[in-house]
Design a protein around this motif. Structure first.
Motif, PDB file in Angstrom:
ATOM      1  N   THR A 147       0.842  -1.184   0.000  1.00  0.00           N
ATOM      2  CA  THR A 147       0.000   0.000   0.000  1.00  0.00           C
ATOM      3  C   THR A 147       0.887   1.247   0.000  1.00  0.00           C
ATOM      4  O   THR A 147       1.817   1.343   0.799  1.00  0.00           O
ATOM      5  CB  THR A 147      -0.930  -0.011   1.225  1.00  0.00           C
ATOM      6  OG1 THR A 147      -1.675  -1.229   1.202  1.00  0.00           O
ATOM      7  CG2 THR A 147      -1.886   1.147   1.213  1.00  0.00           C
ATOM      8  N   PRO A 148       0.600   2.227  -0.863  1.00  0.00           N
ATOM      9  CA  PRO A 148       1.515   3.346  -1.084  1.00  0.00           C
ATOM     10  C   PRO A 148       1.853   4.242   0.103  1.00  0.00           C
ATOM     11  O   PRO A 148       2.996   4.627   0.248  1.00  0.00           O
ATOM     12  CB  PRO A 148       0.822   4.166  -2.167  1.00  0.00           C
ATOM     13  CG  PRO A 148      -0.075   3.214  -2.851  1.00  0.00           C
ATOM     14  CD  PRO A 148      -0.492   2.235  -1.811  1.00  0.00           C
TER      15      PRO A 148
ATOM     16  N   PHE B  74       6.895   2.335   1.208  1.00  0.00           N
ATOM     17  CA  PHE B  74       6.209   1.762   0.047  1.00  0.00           C
ATOM     18  C   PHE B  74       7.208   0.888  -0.699  1.00  0.00           C
ATOM     19  O   PHE B  74       8.331   1.321  -0.975  1.00  0.00           O
ATOM     20  CB  PHE B  74       5.713   2.899  -0.851  1.00  0.00           C
ATOM     21  CG  PHE B  74       5.091   2.451  -2.136  1.00  0.00           C
ATOM     22  CD1 PHE B  74       3.983   1.624  -2.142  1.00  0.00           C
ATOM     23  CD2 PHE B  74       5.599   2.878  -3.352  1.00  0.00           C
ATOM     24  CE1 PHE B  74       3.385   1.233  -3.329  1.00  0.00           C
ATOM     25  CE2 PHE B  74       5.019   2.493  -4.552  1.00  0.00           C
ATOM     26  CZ  PHE B  74       3.902   1.678  -4.544  1.00  0.00           C
ATOM     27  N   ALA B  75       6.810  -0.350  -1.004  1.00  0.00           N
ATOM     28  CA  ALA B  75       7.724  -1.267  -1.675  1.00  0.00           C
ATOM     29  C   ALA B  75       7.037  -1.977  -2.828  1.00  0.00           C
ATOM     30  O   ALA B  75       5.838  -2.246  -2.776  1.00  0.00           O
ATOM     31  CB  ALA B  75       8.251  -2.304  -0.687  1.00  0.00           C
ATOM     32  N   CYS B  76       7.820  -2.265  -3.864  1.00  0.00           N
ATOM     33  CA  CYS B  76       7.333  -3.031  -5.011  1.00  0.00           C
ATOM     34  C   CYS B  76       8.361  -4.091  -5.381  1.00  0.00           C
ATOM     35  O   CYS B  76       9.558  -3.878  -5.228  1.00  0.00           O
ATOM     36  CB  CYS B  76       7.120  -2.135  -6.226  1.00  0.00           C
ATOM     37  SG  CYS B  76       5.774  -0.959  -6.079  1.00  0.00           S
ATOM     38  N   PHE B  77       7.855  -5.208  -5.889  1.00  0.00           N
ATOM     39  CA  PHE B  77       8.698  -6.245  -6.468  1.00  0.00           C
ATOM     40  C   PHE B  77       8.380  -6.302  -7.950  1.00  0.00           C
ATOM     41  O   PHE B  77       7.217  -6.319  -8.342  1.00  0.00           O
ATOM     42  CB  PHE B  77       8.437  -7.616  -5.837  1.00  0.00           C
ATOM     43  CG  PHE B  77       9.157  -8.730  -6.549  1.00  0.00           C
ATOM     44  CD1 PHE B  77      10.527  -8.882  -6.409  1.00  0.00           C
ATOM     45  CD2 PHE B  77       8.478  -9.609  -7.377  1.00  0.00           C
ATOM     46  CE1 PHE B  77      11.205  -9.892  -7.082  1.00  0.00           C
ATOM     47  CE2 PHE B  77       9.143 -10.623  -8.051  1.00  0.00           C
ATOM     48  CZ  PHE B  77      10.511 -10.769  -7.899  1.00  0.00           C
TER      49      PHE B  77
ATOM     50  N   PHE C  47       6.815 -10.562   0.897  1.00  0.00           N
ATOM     51  CA  PHE C  47       7.596  -9.449   1.419  1.00  0.00           C
ATOM     52  C   PHE C  47       6.781  -8.546   2.328  1.00  0.00           C
ATOM     53  O   PHE C  47       5.564  -8.477   2.255  1.00  0.00           O
ATOM     54  CB  PHE C  47       8.276  -8.648   0.309  1.00  0.00           C
ATOM     55  CG  PHE C  47       7.376  -7.868  -0.606  1.00  0.00           C
ATOM     56  CD1 PHE C  47       7.047  -6.547  -0.328  1.00  0.00           C
ATOM     57  CD2 PHE C  47       6.884  -8.436  -1.765  1.00  0.00           C
ATOM     58  CE1 PHE C  47       6.242  -5.815  -1.182  1.00  0.00           C
ATOM     59  CE2 PHE C  47       6.084  -7.712  -2.628  1.00  0.00           C
ATOM     60  CZ  PHE C  47       5.762  -6.399  -2.337  1.00  0.00           C
ATOM     61  N   THR C  48       7.524  -7.898   3.216  1.00  0.00           N
ATOM     62  CA  THR C  48       6.977  -6.944   4.163  1.00  0.00           C
ATOM     63  C   THR C  48       7.874  -5.722   4.139  1.00  0.00           C
ATOM     64  O   THR C  48       9.087  -5.840   4.005  1.00  0.00           O
ATOM     65  CB  THR C  48       6.980  -7.546   5.591  1.00  0.00           C
ATOM     66  OG1 THR C  48       6.207  -8.741   5.576  1.00  0.00           O
ATOM     67  CG2 THR C  48       6.394  -6.592   6.601  1.00  0.00           C
ATOM     68  N   VAL C  49       7.279  -4.545   4.253  1.00  0.00           N
ATOM     69  CA  VAL C  49       8.080  -3.334   4.366  1.00  0.00           C
ATOM     70  C   VAL C  49       7.972  -2.858   5.813  1.00  0.00           C
ATOM     71  O   VAL C  49       6.890  -2.843   6.386  1.00  0.00           O
ATOM     72  CB  VAL C  49       7.659  -2.249   3.345  1.00  0.00           C
ATOM     73  CG1 VAL C  49       6.230  -1.844   3.496  1.00  0.00           C
ATOM     74  CG2 VAL C  49       8.568  -1.038   3.410  1.00  0.00           C
ATOM     75  N   VAL C  50       9.120  -2.556   6.406  1.00  0.00           N
ATOM     76  CA  VAL C  50       9.162  -2.128   7.802  1.00  0.00           C
ATOM     77  C   VAL C  50       9.953  -0.830   7.926  1.00  0.00           C
ATOM     78  O   VAL C  50      10.791  -0.524   7.086  1.00  0.00           O
ATOM     79  CB  VAL C  50       9.787  -3.207   8.735  1.00  0.00           C
ATOM     80  CG1 VAL C  50       9.018  -4.516   8.660  1.00  0.00           C
ATOM     81  CG2 VAL C  50      11.249  -3.426   8.433  1.00  0.00           C
TER      82      VAL C  50
ATOM     83  N   ALA D 185       2.499  -5.589   5.459  1.00  0.00           N
ATOM     84  CA  ALA D 185       2.730  -6.722   4.566  1.00  0.00           C
ATOM     85  C   ALA D 185       2.442  -6.324   3.128  1.00  0.00           C
ATOM     86  O   ALA D 185       1.512  -5.579   2.850  1.00  0.00           O
ATOM     87  CB  ALA D 185       1.842  -7.901   4.968  1.00  0.00           C
ATOM     88  N   GLY D 186       3.267  -6.828   2.239  1.00  0.00           N
ATOM     89  CA  GLY D 186       3.027  -6.663   0.812  1.00  0.00           C
ATOM     90  C   GLY D 186       2.311  -7.896   0.300  1.00  0.00           C
ATOM     91  O   GLY D 186       2.035  -8.834   1.058  1.00  0.00           O
TER      92      GLY D 186
END
Length: 151
Positions: free
Chosen positions: A41-42, A48-51, A125-128, A142-143
Motif C-alpha cells: 500500500t503506497p 512503500f515497496a514493489c517487487f 515481502f513486508t516493508v518495515v 505486509a506486501g
C-alpha cells in the motif's frame, strides 16, 4: 440543465471512486508487456515497496521524515516444496537509508520456472520502518505474494 447535473454527478462520483481506490489498503499487481509489478500500500508509515518480476528487483521508498529507515524483508518460496520445512529457500533485506521521499532499488537473481501454469517461485515481502540496520521494526506493512516469473 439535466445534462449539466448528470455530468456534475458523474464527475463527483468519479472523484469519489478514484479517492477510494487511491486510499484502499489493498496491494496491487500491475501487468504489461515485459513486466509484472507487485506493490504494498503506497502511503503506509513504514514505506512503500514493489517487487518487479522482470529483473527480480525491489524498490523501497521512505514515506516519512521520522529518522527511521524503510526496509523490505523478503522470503523466496519454492511451491514444489510447499508443505515442507524447506519451502522458504532464500531470505533477504533491501534497506533504504537515503531518507524521506527517496527510493532505493535492490536487484536479485531469483530462479525461474513454472508449476501448474503459474510461477513455481513466490516472494513474500513486508516493508518495515526500523531504527538502524539491526533495529527492531517500529512499523510494518505486509506486501502481496509476488510471482517471480510473472503469472
Amino acid at each position: 440543465m439535466r445534462i449539466r447535473r448528470a455530468a456534475k454527478a458523474a464527475g463527483v462520483l468519479g472523484t469519489a471512486i478514484a479517492s477510494v481506490l487511491a486510499m484502499s489498503g489493498a496491494a496491487h499487481a500491475k501487468t504489461g508487456p515485459g513486466y509484472t509489478e507487485f506493490c504494498s500500500t503506497p502511503l503506509h508509515k513504514p514505506g512503500f515497496a514493489c517487487f518487479y518480476s522482470d529483473g527480480d528487483k525491489f524498490t523501497v521508498t521512505d514515506n516519512y521524515a521520522d529518522e527511521l529507515r524503510s526496509v523490505v524483508k523478503w522470503k523466496l518460496g519454492d511451491r514444489k516444496k510447499k508443505g515442507t520445512s524447506g519451502y522458504i529457500i532464500r531470505t533477504g533485506e533491501c534497506h533504504n537509508t537515503k531518507g524521506a521521499g527517496k527510493t532505493v532499488t535492490c536487484n536479485y537473481d531469483f530462479p525461474e520456472g513454472k508449476l501448474g501454469g503459474t510461477s513455481r517461485y513466490l516472494v513474500h515481502f513486508t516493508v518495515v520502518a526500523q531504527d538502524g540496520a539491526k533495529g527492531k521494526p517500529v512499523y510494518s506493512a505486509a506486501g502481496p505474494i509476488a510471482y517471480v516469473s510473472g503469472r
